[in-house]
Design a protein around this motif. Structure first.
Motif, PDB file in Angstrom:
ATOM      1  N   GLY A 166      -7.450 -11.014 -19.182  1.00 57.12           N
ATOM      2  CA  GLY A 166      -6.674  -9.844 -19.602  1.00 57.12           C
ATOM      3  C   GLY A 166      -6.529  -8.838 -18.477  1.00 57.12           C
ATOM      4  N   ALA A 167      -7.656  -8.514 -17.836  1.00 51.18           N
ATOM      5  CA  ALA A 167      -7.614  -7.529 -16.752  1.00 51.18           C
ATOM      6  C   ALA A 167      -6.792  -8.058 -15.574  1.00 51.18           C
ATOM      7  N   THR A 175       1.352  -7.155 -16.487  1.00 53.55           N
ATOM      8  CA  THR A 175       1.662  -6.664 -17.837  1.00 53.55           C
ATOM      9  C   THR A 175       0.912  -5.354 -18.052  1.00 53.55           C
ATOM     10  N   ALA A 215      10.851  -7.110 -19.813  1.00 53.77           N
ATOM     11  CA  ALA A 215       9.454  -7.274 -20.216  1.00 53.77           C
ATOM     12  C   ALA A 215       8.792  -8.311 -19.313  1.00 53.77           C
ATOM     13  N   ASN A 216       7.558  -8.045 -18.917  1.00 55.13           N
ATOM     14  CA  ASN A 216       6.785  -9.064 -18.181  1.00 55.13           C
ATOM     15  C   ASN A 216       6.016  -9.907 -19.183  1.00 55.13           C
ATOM     16  N   ILE A 217       6.071 -11.202 -18.989  1.00 55.48           N
ATOM     17  CA  ILE A 217       5.342 -12.104 -19.883  1.00 55.48           C
ATOM     18  C   ILE A 217       4.468 -13.013 -19.027  1.00 55.48           C
ATOM     19  N   ILE A 218       3.204 -13.072 -19.376  1.00 52.26           N
ATOM     20  CA  ILE A 218       2.287 -13.957 -18.659  1.00 52.26           C
ATOM     21  C   ILE A 218       1.791 -15.020 -19.634  1.00 52.26           C
ATOM     22  N   TYR A 257       5.743 -13.974 -27.937  1.00 54.52           N
ATOM     23  CA  TYR A 257       6.150 -13.102 -26.818  1.00 54.52           C
ATOM     24  C   TYR A 257       7.627 -13.211 -26.482  1.00 54.52           C
ATOM     25  N   ILE A 277      -7.412  -6.106 -21.064  1.00 54.53           N
ATOM     26  CA  ILE A 277      -6.180  -5.366 -20.762  1.00 54.53           C
ATOM     27  C   ILE A 277      -6.369  -3.878 -21.048  1.00 54.53           C
ATOM     28  N   GLY A 283       2.700  -2.615 -19.385  1.00 55.55           N
ATOM     29  CA  GLY A 283       3.673  -1.805 -20.120  1.00 55.55           C
ATOM     30  C   GLY A 283       4.915  -1.650 -19.257  1.00 55.55           C
ATOM     31  N   ARG A 284       6.084  -1.592 -19.896  1.00 60.51           N
ATOM     32  CA  ARG A 284       7.332  -1.568 -19.114  1.00 60.51           C
ATOM     33  C   ARG A 284       7.496  -0.276 -18.334  1.00 60.51           C
ATOM     34  N   HIS A 285       7.138   0.838 -18.959  1.00 57.18           N
ATOM     35  CA  HIS A 285       7.252   2.144 -18.294  1.00 57.18           C
ATOM     36  C   HIS A 285       8.552   2.261 -17.500  1.00 57.18           C
ATOM     37  N   PHE A 320      10.174 -10.305 -28.326  1.00 57.60           N
ATOM     38  CA  PHE A 320      10.050  -8.849 -28.200  1.00 57.60           C
ATOM     39  C   PHE A 320      10.436  -8.405 -26.790  1.00 57.60           C
ATOM     40  N   ASN A 321      10.783  -7.137 -26.697  1.00 51.88           N
ATOM     41  CA  ASN A 321      11.191  -6.575 -25.407  1.00 51.88           C
ATOM     42  C   ASN A 321      10.077  -5.819 -24.703  1.00 51.88           C
ATOM     43  N   PHE A 322       8.846  -6.054 -25.127  1.00 54.05           N
ATOM     44  CA  PHE A 322       7.735  -5.407 -24.402  1.00 54.05           C
ATOM     45  C   PHE A 322       6.898  -6.464 -23.694  1.00 54.05           C
ATOM     46  N   ASP A 323       6.001  -6.003 -22.825  1.00 49.12           N
ATOM     47  CA  ASP A 323       5.153  -6.919 -22.061  1.00 49.12           C
ATOM     48  C   ASP A 323       4.241  -7.710 -23.002  1.00 49.12           C
ATOM     49  N   SER A 324       4.000  -8.948 -22.632  1.00 48.45           N
ATOM     50  CA  SER A 324       3.141  -9.790 -23.464  1.00 48.45           C
ATOM     51  C   SER A 324       2.346 -10.769 -22.616  1.00 48.45           C
ATOM     52  N   VAL A 325       1.232 -11.193 -23.182  1.00 50.58           N
ATOM     53  CA  VAL A 325       0.464 -12.267 -22.562  1.00 50.58           C
ATOM     54  C   VAL A 325       0.125 -13.290 -23.640  1.00 50.58           C
ATOM     55  N   ASN A 371      -2.382   2.468 -22.574  1.00 45.54           N
ATOM     56  CA  ASN A 371      -1.408   1.522 -23.105  1.00 45.54           C
ATOM     57  C   ASN A 371      -1.734   1.164 -24.550  1.00 45.54           C
ATOM     58  N   ASP A 387       7.440   1.123 -24.095  1.00 43.93           N
ATOM     59  CA  ASP A 387       7.119   1.170 -22.669  1.00 43.93           C
ATOM     60  C   ASP A 387       5.638   0.975 -22.373  1.00 43.93           C
ATOM     61  N   LYS A 388       4.813   1.124 -23.392  1.00 44.51           N
ATOM     62  CA  LYS A 388       3.376   1.025 -23.113  1.00 44.51           C
ATOM     63  C   LYS A 388       2.684  -0.060 -23.927  1.00 44.51           C
ATOM     64  N   THR A 389       3.483  -0.927 -24.533  1.00 45.94           N
ATOM     65  CA  THR A 389       2.896  -1.972 -25.374  1.00 45.94           C
ATOM     66  C   THR A 389       2.643  -3.250 -24.594  1.00 45.94           C
ATOM     67  N   ILE A 390       1.486  -3.855 -24.851  1.00 40.90           N
ATOM     68  CA  ILE A 390       1.224  -5.220 -24.401  1.00 40.90           C
ATOM     69  C   ILE A 390       0.789  -6.016 -25.630  1.00 40.90           C
TER      70      ILE A 390
END
Lengths: 252, 180, 355
Positions: free
Chosen positions: C66-67, C198, C207-210, A61, A83, C200-202, A64-69, A90, A46-49
């Motif tokens: 990133g920010a 992005t 999942a958000n992907i940029i 990206y 980030i 974190g999913r919390h 995986f099931n977590f947020d990614s850029v 996070n 839940d807190k991974t990027i």
């Protein structure tokens, strides 16, 4: 009977149920799996990027099931820094190859390590530029033939390979620096243990961490998967020794 | 109505400061003001200057290629700005440090031994205030009282003790032009 | 009296950004805008923000990237050579559809050039600089007050359109002081984290992907068409211009930023001489206020484009007014700034005495 059956192997929940695009025998899949297992085990989904590189793992990206850029080539540590400062709680990691990290992105990785801020780097060292077709990388060994060092790398023509883990360990910033290998079950278990320490260094707020993973590239090395693993042991490890190069107090 | 002036001299002579004082005093009077410094290597090369505009209307150009007036603290600045002052404009010169006379006949030129006057008041550091006084004695874009007000913004804490002597130096400049 | 404070431009613009809700700044030293990062390093910690001095402009813009992915109000500033190094990042940020603000205090070029005021980065700002089909909104204030006010718009527009907004000024605006009032204060606690960020999913079910990567050509074309539709919307809605003394004008100077401010004096001097001159000042140089300018076709006998560059703004004026009227041009380069009289002389040389 059913309730007595013990799960000894399953797909990590942070792993998206997808087939990767990696070549047979490539160890990216192993490194990916270790990341997913640790994110699961440490309750970080839940807190991974994840910050992905330009290179073979450019589509990382998707798996995986977590947020990614997706970062620009070599800039993942800078992006991860941006980030992390916005949400310090996070868990932010970069996943970078040797061209990305040790060539075009050398400034960014050195300064991220020197700042020492808690981000984690998974660094894949396979000795060449895999995605672009096997050109010489900063980690290409002396004598190694690549598409841009067709007669083999020589110091005169190409300079020397760079030992990233040892180099960054000289800095005061990092909390944890190790080199592992993904060539065998025992080394993969050790790799996971090193990655856990690296993740912990961030989760516990101690500082910057990096795990360099000796990896294979059978397609561009023009070897079978098994031969590739042997090459890692016989040729790569002597130049890039395994071990922990920096472990500050509190990292476990 | 718009008043504008270039103030020029060596770094450390308080050139920028009296420009800022003028701008701040103008702002306190509710006027439009701009303060534009020379900057970068030019600044480090020795001479520093700033352009100040005080006006009732919104200010168009803060850049003064033909200023109405110039206050010059040294010979280089005198040489540089004398030719560009607008016709019939004002030139205020520290005659203690500058021995040359103006070559243009169409300017109103004030030769004031500002460094001598400041030294008599206790410290040559107040030369800039004497010169500002001389300028304000000739044209009055703002009142002397507003400059007094602005001084108290600049000189605070221990430096507040210097307000009175700065006021004296300013007045000495005004008096020098008025008695002429 | 009023709440005006006398501030240096580079600091006032930084405070303007903070008042606009900017809490993150990443930058690298370069003249003539060092007062901006210096100010940010003092002020941001006071308002719960973060200042980071990056190792290069390349790193700065990627930290901003990133920010920006975290959905916060973030900016960087630099000057021409540094902005050149940021082009890659600006392209990625644009291609990823995330918002940020970049300020360029333009200086003389090409190369290391000098640190004097210039407008020679117009093409880079307006037409591109990085790879690919992308646009940024480009705001060009001509006074410190306007710059402060435009910073609020810059962040609002960036968030609204998920775009890079550039604010282009020059060393002259950065170094000068004038009274400024901070009229708008954005309460950052009212700014919501966007659903795409992005962070974190919390608990989010996906999942958000940029990313700016789309390997499939048809897919990338669709993505480009989305961007183009957005840019068309911006062109339609956001172009701005100041029309100064234009009601009865026979001629107009076209200029932006510092050059426009100086040209305002030219207009006043010309009018004292009986020449009916006005000023058309683009406030947004992209989107270019073409419609507003085209409204003067048939009314004007000619325009003189004036810029601190060689026929860059002029190219957009030509595209806008084509052969609809005589189009004059005057410019200086390398950091030389023409005064009001010089501009008037150029006008009279090209258009006679304007009668």
């Amino acid at each position: 009977m059913a309730e007595q059956m013990k799960v000894i192997y399953e797909r990590p929940t942070s792993w998206a149920n997808k087939v990767t695009h990696y070549c047979p025998g490539c160890t990216h899949g192993v490194a990916h799996r270790l990341v997913a297992e640790l994110v699961d085990e440490m309750g970080l989904v839940d807190k991974t990027i994840g910050v992905w590189p330009v290179g073979c793992a450019v589509l990382g990206y998707d798996y995986f099931n977590f947020d990614s850029v997706e970062a620009a080539h070599g800039r993942a540590p800078a992006m991860a820094t941006g980030i992390k400062v916005t949400n310090p709680d996070n868990f932010v990691f970069t996943y970078q190859g040797d061209g990305d990290l040790a060539s075009i992105g050398m400034a960014e990785i050195v300064h991220a390590a020197a700042r020492g801020w808690p981000i984690t780097v998974i660094f894949i060292n396979n000795g060449n530029y895999g995605m672009t077709g096997g050109q010489m990388a900063p980690t290409t060994l002396l004598g190694q033939k690549t598409t841009t060092s067709p007669l083999g790398r020589t110091p005169q023509a190409n300079g020397f390979p760079i030992r990233v883990a040892e180099m960054l360990a000289q800095l005061d910033g990092p909390a944890y620096i190790a080199r592992v290998s993904l060539d065998s079950p025992v080394n993969i278990r050790k790799a996971k243990s090193a990655m856990r320490k690296a993740f912990n260094a961030q989760v516990r707020g101690i500082g910057f961490s990096l795990v360099e993973c000796l990896s294979t590239c059978p397609t561009n090395w023009k070897l079978t998967p098994v031969e590739s693993m042997e090459r890692v042991r016989k040729e790569v490890m002597p130049y890039f020794p395994l071990g922990e190069f920096k472990v500050v107090e509190g990292v476990l | 109505m718009e008043h504008n002036v270039v103030i020029a001299g060596f770094g450390g002579q308080g050139v920028m400061l009296i420009g800022e004082l003028l701008a701040r005093a103008g702002m306190e009077e509710g006027k439009e003001v701009t303060w534009l410094p020379s900057y970068g290597p030019e600044q480090r090369g020795g001479t520093a200057n700033c352009a100040v505009v005080v006006a009732d209307e919104p200010i168009a150009s803060p850049l003064l290629t033909e200023p109405q007036a110039a206050i010059v603290f040294n010979r280089q600045s005198f040489d540089k700005f004398e030719p560009v002052i607008e016709k019939g404009g004002l030139l205020v010169i520290d005659s203690t440090l500058i021995d040359r006379k103006a070559s243009r006949a169409d300017l109103d030129v004030v030769y004031i031994p500002a460094t001598d006057i400041a030294t008599e008041l206790g410290n040559s550091k107040f030369t800039n205030m004497v010169l500002l006084g001389a300028y304000l004695g000739k044209v009055n874009p703002i009142s002397i009282a507003s400059v007094h007000g602005a001084l108290s913004v600049f000189l605070t804490g221990k430096k507040a003790a210097l307000i009175e002597v700065n006021k004296k130096a300013l007045q000495a400049g005004v008096d020098f032009v008025n008695k002429k | 009296m009023s709440d005006k404070v006398l501030m240096k431009g580079a600091e006032a613009l930084a405070e303007g950004a903070i008042q606009a809700g900017c809490r993150y700044y990443f930058g690298y030293p370069i003249t003539p805008q060092n007062e901006t990062p210096e100010y940010m390093s003092r002020r941001l910690p006071e308002v719960g923000g973060r200042f980071v001095q990056a190792e290069s402009e390349v790193a700065s813009i990627n930290m901003v990237y990133g920010a920006a992915c975290a959905g916060v109000r973030v900016m960087t500033s630099s000057s021409s050579p540094g902005i050149s190094l940021m082009q890659e990042g600006i392209s990625y940020i644009s291609g990823s559809n995330v918002p940020c603000v970049v300020m360029n205090a333009m200086r003389g070029g090409p190369g290391l050039g000098n640190i004097a005021p210039a407008q020679a980065d117009y093409f880079q700002a307006v037409k591109g600089g990085g790879n690919g089909d992308y646009k940024r909104i480009v705001l060009a204030p001509s006074s410190i007050q306007e710059g402060v006010d435009l910073f609020v718009d810059a962040f609002e527009l960036a968030d609204k359109y998920r775009m890079v907004v550039m604010v282009i000024v020059d060393g002259l605006i950065g170094q000068m002081m004038e009274p400024v009032e901070f009229k708008t204060r954005i309460d950052v606690s009212t700014l919501k984290t966007p659903e795409w960020a992005t962070v974190g999913r919390h608990g989010r079910d996906h999942a958000n992907i940029i990313t700016s990567l789309t390997l499939d050509a048809a897919g990338l074309e669709q993505w480009n068409l989305k961007l183009q539709a957005k840019y068309a919307q911006v062109e339609q809605a956001e172009s701005r211009i100041e029309e100064y003394q234009m009601d009865d004008a026979d001629y107009a100077i076209i200029a932006y930023g510092t050059m426009a401010r100086i040209a305002k004096t030219t207009v006043r001097v010309a009018r004292d001489k009986g020449i009916k001159l006005g000023l058309l000042r683009p406030i947004t140089v992209w989107p270019f206020p073409a419609k507003q300018m085209q409204a003067y076709v048939g009314k004007l006998k000619g325009t003189l484009t004036v810029e601190l560059a060689y026929r860059q703004l002029f190219e957009d004026v030509q595209l806008t007014l084509c052969d609809k009227m005589p189009l004059g041009w005057y410019g200086r380069g390398g950091g030389v700034v023409p005064g009001p009289q010089e501009i008037l002389a150029a006008f009279e040389e090209q258009f006679g005495k304007g009668r």
